[in-house]
Motif scaffolding. Structure first.
Motif, PDB file in Angstrom:
ATOM      1  N   UNK A  24      -9.182  14.987  -2.375  1.00 26.98           N
ATOM      2  CA  UNK A  24      -8.570  13.669  -2.198  1.00 26.98           C
ATOM      3  C   UNK A  24      -9.465  12.742  -1.379  1.00 26.98           C
ATOM      4  N   UNK A  25     -10.648  13.234  -0.995  1.00 24.50           N
ATOM      5  CA  UNK A  25     -11.572  12.379  -0.248  1.00 24.50           C
ATOM      6  C   UNK A  25     -12.084  11.262  -1.154  1.00 24.50           C
ATOM      7  N   UNK A  26     -12.526  10.180  -0.545  1.00 21.92           N
ATOM      8  CA  UNK A  26     -13.037   9.075  -1.347  1.00 21.92           C
ATOM      9  C   UNK A  26     -14.295   9.477  -2.093  1.00 21.92           C
ATOM     10  N   UNK A  27     -14.417   8.910  -3.296  1.00 18.26           N
ATOM     11  CA  UNK A  27     -15.606   9.161  -4.099  1.00 18.26           C
ATOM     12  C   UNK A  27     -16.616   8.046  -3.850  1.00 18.26           C
ATOM     13  N   UNK A  28     -17.877   8.385  -4.011  1.00 22.25           N
ATOM     14  CA  UNK A  28     -18.918   7.367  -3.959  1.00 22.25           C
ATOM     15  C   UNK A  28     -19.398   7.095  -5.382  1.00 22.25           C
ATOM     16  N   UNK A  29     -19.235   5.843  -5.807  1.00 24.03           N
ATOM     17  CA  UNK A  29     -19.740   5.430  -7.120  1.00 24.03           C
ATOM     18  C   UNK A  29     -21.046   4.694  -6.884  1.00 24.03           C
ATOM     19  N   UNK A  75     -23.575   7.414 -11.085  1.00 29.61           N
ATOM     20  CA  UNK A  75     -23.152   8.715 -10.540  1.00 29.61           C
ATOM     21  C   UNK A  75     -21.853   8.540  -9.769  1.00 29.61           C
ATOM     22  N   UNK A  76     -21.022   9.572  -9.825  1.00 31.15           N
ATOM     23  CA  UNK A  76     -19.803   9.605  -9.011  1.00 31.15           C
ATOM     24  C   UNK A  76     -19.845  10.901  -8.210  1.00 31.15           C
ATOM     25  N   UNK A  77     -19.802  10.820  -6.897  1.00 30.71           N
ATOM     26  CA  UNK A  77     -19.859  12.039  -6.087  1.00 30.71           C
ATOM     27  C   UNK A  77     -18.723  12.066  -5.071  1.00 30.71           C
ATOM     28  N   UNK A  78     -18.298  13.294  -4.751  1.00 28.80           N
ATOM     29  CA  UNK A  78     -17.345  13.504  -3.667  1.00 28.80           C
ATOM     30  C   UNK A  78     -18.028  14.372  -2.637  1.00 28.80           C
ATOM     31  N   UNK A  79     -17.446  14.478  -1.431  1.00 27.57           N
ATOM     32  CA  UNK A  79     -18.093  15.304  -0.417  1.00 27.57           C
ATOM     33  C   UNK A  79     -18.309  16.729  -0.952  1.00 27.57           C
ATOM     34  N   UNK A  80     -19.480  17.280  -0.711  1.00 29.09           N
ATOM     35  CA  UNK A  80     -19.745  18.653  -1.122  1.00 29.09           C
ATOM     36  C   UNK A  80     -18.992  19.591  -0.190  1.00 29.09           C
ATOM     37  N   UNK A  81     -18.901  20.860  -0.593  1.00 28.72           N
ATOM     38  CA  UNK A  81     -18.279  21.845   0.289  1.00 28.72           C
ATOM     39  C   UNK A  81     -19.026  21.881   1.621  1.00 28.72           C
ATOM     40  N   UNK A  82     -20.326  21.690   1.539  1.00 28.50           N
ATOM     41  CA  UNK A  82     -21.127  21.694   2.761  1.00 28.50           C
ATOM     42  C   UNK A  82     -20.765  20.518   3.687  1.00 28.50           C
ATOM     43  N   UNK A  83     -20.557  19.338   3.107  1.00 28.58           N
ATOM     44  CA  UNK A  83     -20.147  18.172   3.923  1.00 28.58           C
ATOM     45  C   UNK A  83     -18.837  18.483   4.649  1.00 28.58           C
ATOM     46  N   UNK A  84     -17.877  19.025   3.886  1.00 31.80           N
ATOM     47  CA  UNK A  84     -16.560  19.328   4.446  1.00 31.80           C
ATOM     48  C   UNK A  84     -16.676  20.378   5.546  1.00 31.80           C
ATOM     49  N   UNK A  85     -17.465  21.397   5.248  1.00 35.03           N
ATOM     50  CA  UNK A  85     -17.664  22.501   6.190  1.00 35.03           C
ATOM     51  C   UNK A  85     -18.288  22.006   7.491  1.00 35.03           C
TER      52      UNK A  85
END
Ligand code: ADP
Ligand code: MG
Length: 282
Positions: A223-228, A263-273
């Motif tokens: 549910x984190x914001x995506x970066x377009x 590109x559309x990206x969301x936080x990676x598992x690493x970002x969250x971690x």
């Protein structure tokens, strides 16, 4: 109904002034691949070793395949497979001799040569353990963990020291075991490993669980914001949005169809971690 493989309530363990495990609750269903993620010193090995019956706890309730590991039975041990973080080697024995030897401990062991093939050591089967590389020795540890055909397999940092190819092969082995219905509890500090293998992940830091869930949704990731991001007028543009589809439709309309370098990206598992770990007070 799914059976519970592991149930832990209020688990604590101290070493003098260090609270290695500080009130952990866990429920792991049979057939799950469950990853315990966390930095060095977080309490991963202490937790897993208590579940394995290798270490005494100070407090809390623990049930592993219906048994308290502080009071293990022979039958229970036969149903559990263990790969410790640092294993004892039988340096002078060959791979085949070692696996055969350990197979003898279990009433329903797998075929030693098949187990050796499964961990990718067929070519090294006749070699002495001390002649193997670090990654190959680790695969022997895994072979010894699975030779008894356990219903529940614990692996403590199984792939540390593996090259990328060996890691991929190990992942395939875990997927294979999981398909056969083996419950798997592994610790790792590799995020890609947790993401590739685990149905569920618990992140622990300073002896506590700071987040738990599916890798895809951990820490509010989904549910984190995506970066377009796209290219427009020779410049890279970027917006953060909770409604990326809307943004793209609007962009597409404005730019007349195809959006350059979208590109559309969301936080990676690493970002969250990294965020989760950073929030834990010292
Ligand atoms: P992890 O496996 O996540 O790296 P551990 O469970 O090994 O973490 O360690 C958790 C904490 O407990 C660390 O601070 C570690 O130094 C301490 N610790 C672990 N084992 C012992 C021990 N046998 N004696 C004293 N302290 C220990
Ligand atoms: Mg450890």
């Amino acid at each position: 109904m799914t059976q519970t493989a592991v149930k832990v309530r209020g688990l604590t363990k101290r070493y003098r002034e260090v609270r290695a495990v500080d009130g952990i609750d866990l429920t792991i269903a049979e057939g799950e691949v469950f990853a315990i993620l966390g930095p060095n010193g977080a309490g991963k090995s202490t937790t897993v070793e208590i579940l394995e019956g290798y270490r005494r706890r100070d407090a809390g309730e623990v049930s592993v395949l219906g048994v308290d590991p502080a009071h293990p039975t022979r039958q229970w041990r036969d149903r559990i497979g263990i790969v410790l973080q640092t294993a004892n080697d039988t340096a002078e024995l060959t791979v085949r001799e070692t696996v055969r030897h350990f197979a003898g401990y279990y009433p329903t062991a797998g075929d030693p040569d098949e187990v050796i093939a499964r961990v990718g050591l067929t070519e090294q089967a006749g070699k002495r353990i001390r002649q193997l590389s670090g990654g190959q020795r680790r695969r022997v540890d895994v072979a010894l963990g699975i030779v008894g055909r356990p219903r529940l397999l614990f692996l403590d940092e199984p792939t540390t020291g593996f090259d990328p190819e060996a890691r991929r092969r190990f992942w395939e082995l875990i997927e294979d075991l999981a398909r056969d219905g083996t419950t798997i509890v592994l610790t790792t500090h590799y995020l890609d490993e947790a993401e590739a293998l685990a149905n569920r992940v618990a992140v622990i830091a300073q002896g506590r669980i700071v987040a738990e869930g599916r890798p895809a949704t951990l820490g509010g990731r989904a549910s984190a914001k995506a970066t377009v991001s796209w290219l427009e007028g020779g410049e890279r543009r970027r917006v953060e949005t909770g409604a990326p589809t809307e943004t793209i439709v609007e962009l597409s309309g404005r730019l007349g169809g195809e959006i350059p370098e979208l590109t559309v990206t969301r936080p990676s598992l690493e970002d969250v971690y990294m965020n989760l770990i950073a929030e834990v007070p010292r």
